[in-house]
Write a protein that holds these residues in place. Structure first.
Motif, mmCIF file in Angstrom:
data_model
loop_
_atom_site.group_PDB
_atom_site.id
_atom_site.type_symbol
_atom_site.label_atom_id
_atom_site.label_comp_id
_atom_site.label_asym_id
_atom_site.label_seq_id
_atom_site.Cartn_x
_atom_site.Cartn_y
_atom_site.Cartn_z
ATOM 1 N N ARG A 156 0.835 -1.210 0.000
ATOM 2 C CA ARG A 156 0.000 0.000 0.000
ATOM 3 C C ARG A 156 0.868 1.258 0.000
ATOM 4 O O ARG A 156 0.555 2.253 -0.660
ATOM 5 C CB ARG A 156 -0.946 -0.008 1.207
ATOM 6 N N PHE A 157 1.966 1.221 0.758
ATOM 7 C CA PHE A 157 2.860 2.386 0.787
ATOM 8 C C PHE A 157 3.431 2.668 -0.604
ATOM 9 O O PHE A 157 3.444 3.818 -1.070
ATOM 10 C CB PHE A 157 3.998 2.161 1.788
ATOM 11 N N LEU A 158 3.912 1.623 -1.284
ATOM 12 C CA LEU A 158 4.461 1.838 -2.618
ATOM 13 C C LEU A 158 3.386 2.344 -3.586
ATOM 14 O O LEU A 158 3.677 3.162 -4.467
ATOM 15 C CB LEU A 158 5.100 0.540 -3.138
ATOM 16 N N ASN A 159 2.176 1.880 -3.426
ATOM 17 C CA ASN A 159 1.085 2.398 -4.255
ATOM 18 C C ASN A 159 0.852 3.888 -4.004
ATOM 19 O O ASN A 159 0.567 4.649 -4.933
ATOM 20 C CB ASN A 159 -0.196 1.601 -4.010
ATOM 21 N N ARG A 160 0.970 4.303 -2.733
ATOM 22 C CA ARG A 160 0.801 5.721 -2.407
ATOM 23 C C ARG A 160 1.898 6.553 -3.068
ATOM 24 O O ARG A 160 1.649 7.648 -3.593
ATOM 25 C CB ARG A 160 0.802 5.942 -0.894
ATOM 26 N N VAL A 161 3.125 6.048 -3.017
ATOM 27 C CA VAL A 161 4.230 6.757 -3.670
ATOM 28 C C VAL A 161 3.977 6.848 -5.173
ATOM 29 O O VAL A 161 4.192 7.896 -5.797
ATOM 30 C CB VAL A 161 5.573 6.043 -3.393
ATOM 31 N N TRP A 162 3.501 5.756 -5.747
ATOM 32 C CA TRP A 162 3.221 5.748 -7.184
ATOM 33 C C TRP A 162 2.205 6.830 -7.552
ATOM 34 O O TRP A 162 2.421 7.610 -8.480
ATOM 35 C CB TRP A 162 2.709 4.366 -7.589
ATOM 36 N N ARG A 163 1.110 6.856 -6.802
ATOM 37 C CA ARG A 163 0.063 7.847 -7.095
ATOM 38 C C ARG A 163 0.558 9.262 -6.862
ATOM 39 O O ARG A 163 0.220 10.201 -7.588
ATOM 40 C CB ARG A 163 -1.178 7.570 -6.249
ATOM 41 N N LEU A 164 1.373 9.433 -5.816
ATOM 42 C CA LEU A 164 1.916 10.745 -5.481
ATOM 43 C C LEU A 164 2.683 11.329 -6.669
ATOM 44 O O LEU A 164 2.515 12.493 -7.044
ATOM 45 C CB LEU A 164 2.829 10.625 -4.260
ATOM 46 N N VAL A 165 3.541 10.497 -7.282
ATOM 47 C CA VAL A 165 4.351 10.971 -8.409
ATOM 48 C C VAL A 165 3.523 11.029 -9.680
ATOM 49 O O VAL A 165 3.629 11.978 -10.472
ATOM 50 C CB VAL A 165 5.592 10.076 -8.591
ATOM 51 N N ALA A 166 2.668 10.018 -9.884
ATOM 52 C CA ALA A 166 1.863 9.969 -11.108
ATOM 53 C C ALA A 166 0.949 11.184 -11.220
ATOM 54 O O ALA A 166 0.682 11.679 -12.325
ATOM 55 C CB ALA A 166 1.037 8.685 -11.134
ATOM 56 N N ASP A 167 0.476 11.687 -10.093
ATOM 57 C CA ASP A 167 -0.458 12.820 -10.099
ATOM 58 C C ASP A 167 0.240 14.183 -10.090
ATOM 59 O O ASP A 167 -0.414 15.220 -10.070
ATOM 60 C CB ASP A 167 -1.401 12.737 -8.887
ATOM 61 N N SER A 168 1.567 14.176 -10.065
ATOM 62 C CA SER A 168 2.314 15.432 -9.917
ATOM 63 C C SER A 168 2.587 16.080 -11.262
ATOM 64 O O SER A 168 2.879 15.413 -12.257
ATOM 65 C CB SER A 168 3.652 15.168 -9.208
ATOM 66 N N LYS A 169 2.490 17.404 -11.281
ATOM 67 C CA LYS A 169 2.963 18.219 -12.401
ATOM 68 C C LYS A 169 4.018 19.135 -11.805
ATOM 69 O O LYS A 169 3.699 20.130 -11.157
ATOM 70 C CB LYS A 169 1.820 19.010 -13.022
ATOM 71 N N LEU A 170 5.271 18.771 -11.997
ATOM 72 C CA LEU A 170 6.346 19.382 -11.229
ATOM 73 C C LEU A 170 6.830 20.689 -11.834
ATOM 74 O O LEU A 170 7.012 20.809 -13.049
ATOM 75 C CB LEU A 170 7.511 18.395 -11.102
ATOM 76 N N ASN A 171 7.045 21.668 -10.948
ATOM 77 C CA ASN A 171 7.606 22.960 -11.316
ATOM 78 C C ASN A 171 9.113 22.910 -11.041
ATOM 79 O O ASN A 171 9.543 22.908 -9.886
ATOM 80 C CB ASN A 171 6.939 24.063 -10.496
ATOM 81 N N ALA B 43 0.018 21.544 0.137
ATOM 82 C CA ALA B 43 -1.056 22.156 -0.662
ATOM 83 C C ALA B 43 -0.515 22.810 -1.918
ATOM 84 O O ALA B 43 -1.259 23.017 -2.883
ATOM 85 C CB ALA B 43 -1.790 23.189 0.196
ATOM 86 N N GLN B 44 0.795 23.124 -1.923
ATOM 87 C CA GLN B 44 1.381 23.833 -3.065
ATOM 88 C C GLN B 44 2.115 22.845 -3.968
ATOM 89 O O GLN B 44 3.338 22.782 -4.000
ATOM 90 C CB GLN B 44 2.339 24.917 -2.574
ATOM 91 N N LYS B 45 1.349 22.055 -4.728
ATOM 92 C CA LYS B 45 1.951 21.022 -5.589
ATOM 93 C C LYS B 45 2.734 21.633 -6.752
ATOM 94 O O LYS B 45 3.513 20.943 -7.410
ATOM 95 C CB LYS B 45 0.857 20.101 -6.132
ATOM 96 N N ASP B 46 2.515 22.945 -7.049
ATOM 97 C CA ASP B 46 3.260 23.593 -8.127
ATOM 98 C C ASP B 46 4.524 24.285 -7.625
ATOM 99 O O ASP B 46 5.207 24.986 -8.381
ATOM 100 C CB ASP B 46 2.366 24.597 -8.851
ATOM 101 N N SER B 47 4.837 24.094 -6.354
ATOM 102 C CA SER B 47 6.018 24.752 -5.784
ATOM 103 C C SER B 47 7.297 24.020 -6.208
ATOM 104 O O SER B 47 7.333 22.791 -6.266
ATOM 105 C CB SER B 47 5.923 24.735 -4.256
ATOM 106 N N PRO B 48 8.372 24.760 -6.505
ATOM 107 C CA PRO B 48 9.661 24.124 -6.784
ATOM 108 C C PRO B 48 10.151 23.265 -5.606
ATOM 109 O O PRO B 48 10.886 22.305 -5.817
ATOM 110 C CB PRO B 48 10.600 25.316 -7.025
ATOM 111 N N VAL B 49 9.767 23.633 -4.388
ATOM 112 C CA VAL B 49 10.169 22.840 -3.218
ATOM 113 C C VAL B 49 9.502 21.469 -3.265
ATOM 114 O O VAL B 49 10.103 20.446 -2.917
ATOM 115 C CB VAL B 49 9.825 23.566 -1.902
ATOM 116 N N TYR B 50 8.259 21.435 -3.722
ATOM 117 C CA TYR B 50 7.568 20.151 -3.874
ATOM 118 C C TYR B 50 8.307 19.281 -4.900
ATOM 119 O O TYR B 50 8.512 18.080 -4.688
ATOM 120 C CB TYR B 50 6.129 20.378 -4.315
ATOM 121 N N ALA B 51 8.744 19.893 -6.003
ATOM 122 C CA ALA B 51 9.517 19.165 -7.019
ATOM 123 C C ALA B 51 10.823 18.651 -6.419
ATOM 124 O O ALA B 51 11.260 17.530 -6.697
ATOM 125 C CB ALA B 51 9.799 20.070 -8.218
#
Length: 855
Positions: A668-683, A736-744
Motif C-alpha cells: 500500500r505504501f508503494l502504491n501511495r508513492v506511485w500515485r503521489l508521483v503519477a499525479d504530480s505536475k512538477l515545477n 497544498a502547493q503542488k506547483d512549488s519548486p520545493v515540492y519538485a
C-alpha cells in the motif's frame, strides 16, 4: 504514465534494461574509492528461501547506496556448489552430481534476478567448476609447499555395513549411520590436515583488529581457539618412554596420583601388560563405538582400565599407575593427562570409583582438607602444602604465586616448560567422497606424497561414475583415473582419492571475485589487493566460527606466501537474523497444523482434537507448514514490496516474523508513492522567496535525507530508514502547493532516497518525470544544514499548566528565555487569560512553551 502500479511489468522491463546496459558491472579502473559488498554465497539447492531474500536485499541496498555516494562497487555472486547433497541426489535420483548442481544454479540465478539484486553476473563463479577448483588445488599445494598440509592417522566415523567414512552430519543422534542404520564405529585412517594451529595465536590476537565485527562473533571465535596458559610436563614410564602432558595447574603436580591416556594413545599397546591385554582391548573397542560427545558428556559415569604399567612423577619421583579412560580424547591436548583428584572433580570421581590415592596439595584458608573425608574435589584458592619447594606459596596464577613458581621449578630442573595450549585442532580436510575438489597429490612408492605439477592442474573429477552409496568414494574404483606415473621418477603411482572439505572452497572465494575470469593465475595480486579487504560482509550467525575462522586463516597464509598485503579479509560483518513464519502448534502432541485446516486463525483450534493451538513464530520449514516461497510474494506484490517488507519489519540483526498483513502494508505504501508521483505536475524552476509552508516542507525533505543517511551509514537501521521514507511521503502528500519548486525538490529527493530500497519503482518514476539517465547513476541526496534550521518555532502557551493555544516566534526569540517570556506576555492569547490577574510565576522552556502561574 500509467496511473496504476503494475510491479510485474515494470520490474521485468527494468531488469532487462539494466542487464543490456551492464548497469551493475564492476568498474575495472576508476579513481573513485572502492567498496566491496559481499553476501555469503549460497549452496545451490534449487530454491531460494526468505533467508536468501533477506541477506541479498540487505547487501543490495548497501551496494546501491555506495554507488550513488560515489564509490566504485563490487557486488558479486557465486555458488558454494560442492558437497554431500549433490552426491546424495546422484544416489537417490540416478543423476550426475554436476547435472543436478548446474540445473539448480540456473534456477536460483533466475530467482535472484527476479528480485532485482544488483549483482555483477560477469564475476559469477561456482566452486564445482574446474575453472575454480583448479585454483583451489593450486592453493592446497601452496599450503603443502609451506609445510602446512600433511597426512596423519586420525579417528573417523566408520559405517561397517556400507564400508565408508561418514561426516559428522551423516551420524544421527543415536550414533547410527544416516543411510544404513548401522552403529557407527570410530576408526583410525590416514587423513589430510591443514596446520591451522600454527596460526592460532595470530587468529586470536588479530580479533582486536576487527572493530566492525559483532562482539559475540569475536567471543565465539576466541572461545573456539581456546587459549590456555600453563606448562608442558614430561613424565617417563618405567620402560623409559616419555609421556607429555599439558596442564594449566603445574603447581598441583605434587598431587598427581595417576595418569590417564586416551584409549587411542599410541603408547597404550606398548604399556599394556599381558594380564591387562584382554580388558584393554575390550575397552578400546567399546570406546571406539562412542562419539566424542558421549565420551565427554557431563554426568557420565567414569570408566577406565589400568594398563598394568607405571610412570614416574617428575617432581617427586613417585611411581603412579597409568590408566586409559574414554573421557580423554586423542585429538585434544596430547591425549594424556596427569590426574590430581584432590583438586579436579573429574579426577576425584575416577579416583573414588577405582580406589586410587588422593593427595591434598592446596589447603584453603577457612578449613583443613583431609583426603580420607573429602566428598568432592577442592579447586579453589589457598596455600600450597605437601609440594616441596612450593610449600607455603599462595595458590594461584598471579605474580609470585604457585603456578609461576612451579613453571620456574620445572624449567630449572628441565622437567618441563611454560607454554600455551589451544583448544583449536588442526583442520581435517579429507573427505572420502566424489563431489569435491580432488586433493592434488600422487602417492609414489619411491618418492612418497608428490604434488601434481601446476601445469597438470586441475585434477578433474572423472565424469563416468556410478553411485551406489556403498564402498566409500567411487574414485577408488576408477583405475584409469587412479593409476598414473609419478611426476618425479616415473614409477607407477596412484592419485590421492580423498577430496577436500567444502569449507576449503568458501575460505578463499572472496579473493577470486575481483579477478574471477583469470585463467592464468589464482588472481592478479594487484587487482585483488586493490579491492580487498571486503568492506561489508553479510551472512548468517551459523557461520560465525568455522567459515570465518578458516577464511581468516587462508588470508594469513596467502599473505605469508606473498600473494596478499593485508591481515584480515572482512572489515565489517553483519550477521542477519532468521526469517520466521507463523506456526499453529498442538501443545499436547507437539504437531503442527496446516493453516488451511484452521477455520478461525484468531482463535485457532486443532481440527482433529479440538484443542486450542499455540501460535508460535519459528524458522520457516515445510514440516511446520509456515514456509513462504519468495516467488509467490514477488508474483503477487512485486520484488520491491518483498524488499521493502524484509527491510522494514525488523533491524537486520534481529529475527524477522513474517506476517502477510505487514507485506500488504508495504504494498500500500508503494502504491501511495506511485500515485503521489503519477499525479504530480512538477515545477522545476528555481525556488526564490519561500513561504512558511515551503520552508516547513523543505525542512521535512532534508530531515529525511539526514535521518536516512545516518541510518544507512552506521549500524544499517533499514527499518527506521523506511519509516523516514514514509514520513517524507506523507509530508509531500499533505503539501497544498503542488506547483512549488520545493515540492519538485521533495519528489526528486524521495525517489533518490527510495532507489536503493525499491529500485524498479524508483527507476520507473524517475524516468516518468523527465529524466533520461538511470536513477541508479545519480548521486544520493545530500542534506542542506540550512534547511534544517527553522525561521520560526511554535510555542505552546499554558495557563496554570493548561494549554490555551500556540504562537509562532522567530527562532532567535524562541531560544532566548527572557525574550521568549516577554514575547509570550505580549501575545493575544496570554493577554486574554491573564488580563487583570496577578502573575505569580512564569515557567519558560526555550523553544517549546511558556506557562503562566496566575492567582
Amino acid at each position: 504514465m500509467e496511473s496504476r502500479y503494475t510491479p510485474a511489468e515494470i520490474e521485468e522491463k527494468w531488469q532487462k534494461v539494466w542487464s543490456e546496459t551492464n548497469l551493475d558491472q564492476t568498474p575495472e579502473q576508476s579513481d573513485k574509492p572502492k567498496f566491496y559488498a559481499l553476501s555469503m554465497f549460497p549452496y545451490p539447492s534449487g530454491n531460494l528461501h526468505m533467508g536468501h531474500v533477506r541477506v541479498y536485499t540487505i547487501v543490495d541496498v548497501i551496494a546501491r547506496l555506495k554507488r550513488m555516494q560515489g564509490y566504485r562497487v563490487l557486488n558479486p555472486m557465486g555458488w558454494d556448489a560442492f558437497g554431500l547433497p549433490a552426491e546424495n541426489a546422484a544416489i537417490e535420483r540416478n543423476v550426475a552430481p554436476a547435472n543436478w548442481t548446474y540445473q539448480n544454479i540456473d534456477q536460483m540465478r533466475d530467482q535472484l534476478k527476479q528480485l532485482g539484486i544488483s549483482f555483477d553476473w560477469s564475476k559469477e563463479l561456482a566452486t564445482c567448476s574446474p575453472d575454480y577448483y583448479r585454483w583451489t588445488q593450486w592453493i592446497f599445494l601452496e599450503f603443502f609447499k609451506a609445510g602446512l598440509a600433511y597426512q596423519k592417522e586420525a579417528t573417523v566415523n566408520w559405517d561397517p555395513i556400507d564400508q565408508t567414512v561418514l561426516a559428522n552430519e551423516q551420524v544421527d543422534a543415536d550414533g547410527r549411520s544416516w543411510r544404513s542404520g548401522a552403529k557407527v564405529e570410530r576408526k583410525l585412517l590416514r587423513q589430510w590436515f591443514l596446520k591451522i594451529t600454527d596460526y592460532a595465536e595470530q587468529l586470536l590476537v588479530d580479533l582486536d583488529k576487527l572493530k566492525g565485527w559483532p562482539d559475540r562473533v569475536k567471543l565465539m571465535q576466541a572461545n573456539w581457539i581456546g587459549k590456555s596458559t600453563g606448562a608442558q610436563v614430561t613424565f617417563t614410564t618405567e620402560a623409559g618412554d616419555e609421556i607429555v602432558v599439558f596442564t594449566t595447574r603445574p603447581d598441583t603436580l605434587w598431587g598427581a596420583s595417576f595418569m590417564v591416556l586416551s584409549p587411542e594413545h599410541p603408547l597404550v599397546e606398548k604399556l599394556t601388560t599381558s594380564e591387562q591385554s584382554a580388558a584393554i582391548q575390550q575397552y578400546q573397542e567399546a570406546a571406539a563405538a562412542k562419539s566424542d560427545l558421549d565420551r565427554t558428556a557431563e554426568g557420565q559415569e567414569k570408566t577406565g582400565v589400568w594398563t598394568g604399567s607405571y610412570a614416574i612423577n617428575p617432581v617427586n619421583n613417585q611411581k603412579i599407575p597409568i590408566w586409559i579412560a574414554d573421557y580423554v580424547l586423542m585429538d585434544y591436548g596430547t591425549g594424556a593427562i596427569m590426574a590430581v583428584p584432590a583438586h579436579d572433580q573429574r579426577d576425584f570421581e575416577f579416583a573414588k570409583k577405582f580406589n586410587l590415592p588422593i593427595h591434598v596439595v592446596v589447603q584453603p584458608a577457612d578449613q583443613t582438607l583431609d583426603s580420607s573425608t573429602m566428598t568432592e574435589a577442592y579447586p579453589g584458592e589457598g596455600v600450597m602444602v605437601n609440594s616441596g619447594e612450593l610449600n607455603g606459596v599462595p595458590a594461584g596464577k598471579g605474580k609470585g604465586q604457585s603456578v609461576e613458581k612451579a613453571i620456574a621449578f620445572l624449567e630449572a630442573h628441565q622437567k618441563g616448560k611454560g607454554t600455551s595450549n589451544y583448544r583449536l585442532r588442526d583442520w581435517l580436510i579429507s573427505r572420502q567422497r566424489y563431489w569435491g575438489a580432488p586433493i592434488p597429490i600422487i602417492h609414489c612408492p619411491n618418492c612418497g606424497a608428490v604434488p601434481v605439477p601446476d601445469a597438470d592442474l586441475p585434477v578433474k573429477l572423472p565424469e563416468d561414475v556410478e553411485f551406489s552409496g556403498k564402498g566409500g568414494s567411487p574414485l577408488t574404483q576408477i583405475e584409469s583415473w587412479l593409476n598414473v606415473p609419478c611426476p618425479s621418477c616415473g614409477t607407477p603411482a596412484k592419485r590421492e582419492t580423498d577430496t577436500m572439505d567444502t569449507f576449503i572452497d568458501s575460505s578463499w572465494y572472496f579473493l577470486r571475485y575481483p579477478d574471477a575470469n583469470n585463467d592464468q593465475a589464482v588472481f592478479d595480486k594487484a587487482i585483488t589487493n586493490d579491492w580487498m579487504p571486503v568492506d561489508q560482509y553479510v551472512g548468517g550467525i551459523e557461520h560465525a566460527i568455522l567459515h570465518l575462522l578458516y577464511s581468516r586463516f587462508f588470508t594469513k597464509v596467502l599473505r605469508d606466501r606473498g600473494l596478499l598485503n593485508f591481515d584480515e579479509p572482512f572489515e565489517r560483518l553483519l550477521t542477519q537474523g532468521m526469517v520466521q513464519g507463523r506456526t499453529y502448534k498442538n501443545p499436547t502432541t507437539g504437531k503442527y497444523v496446516i493453516p488451511a485446516d484452521i477455520k478461525d486463525p484468531t482463535n485457532p483450534v486443532d481440527p482433529i482434537t479440538g484443542e486450542k493451538l499455540e501460535i508460535v513464530f519459528e524458522k520457516m520449514s515445510k514440516s511446520k507448514h509456515n514456509g513462504v516461497a519468495p516467488g509467490d510474494v514477488v508474483n503477487k506484490y512485486g520484488a520491491d514490496t518483498a524488499r521493502m517488507f524484509i527491510l522494514f519489519k525488523a533491524p537486520p540483526e534481529k529475527d524477522l516474523e513474517w506476517e502477510d498483513a505487514d507485506v500488504e502494508g508495504q504494498y500500500r505504501f508503494l502504491n501511495r508513492v506511485w500515485r503521489l508521483v503519477a499525479d504530480s505536475k512538477l515545477n522545476q524552476k528555481p525556488a526564490k522567496d519561500l513561504s512558511k509552508a515551503e520552508k516547513d516542507l523543505r525542512r521535512s525533505i532534508h530531515t529525511a535525507i539526514k535521518e536516512i543517511t545516518e541510518d544507512l551509514q552506521g549500524e544499517y537501521q533499514f527499518n527506521t530508514a523506511v519509516s523516514e521514507l514514509m514520513k517524507l511521503s506523507n509530508a509531500l502528500s499533505d503539501c497544498a502547493q503542488k506547483d512549488s519548486p520545493v515540492y519538485a525538490e521533495g519528489i526528486d529527493a524521495l525517489l533518490r532516497l527510495l532507489a536503493p530500497f525499491a529500485p524498479h519503482m524508483a527507476e520507473e518514476l524517475w524516468r516518468s518525470i523527465g529524466h533520461s539517465d538511470s536513477i541508479h547513476t545519480q548521486s544520493f541526496p545530500i542534506v542542506d544544514p540550512g534547511a534544517l534550521v527553522a525561521d520560526e518555532k511554535t510555542i505552546v502557551i499554558q495557563i496554570l499548566g493548561k494549554t490555551r493555544g500556540t504562537i509562532e516566534a522567530a527562532t532567535a526569540i524562541a531560544d532566548d528565555k527572557a525574550a521568549l517570556e516577554q514575547f509570550a506576555r505580549d501575545s493575544e492569547i496570554a493577554k486574554r487569560y491573564i488580563d487583570g490577574k496577578e502573575i505569580k510565576k512564569v515557567i519558560v522552556v526555550p523553544g517549546k512553551l511558556v506557562n503562566f502561574v496566575v492567582a
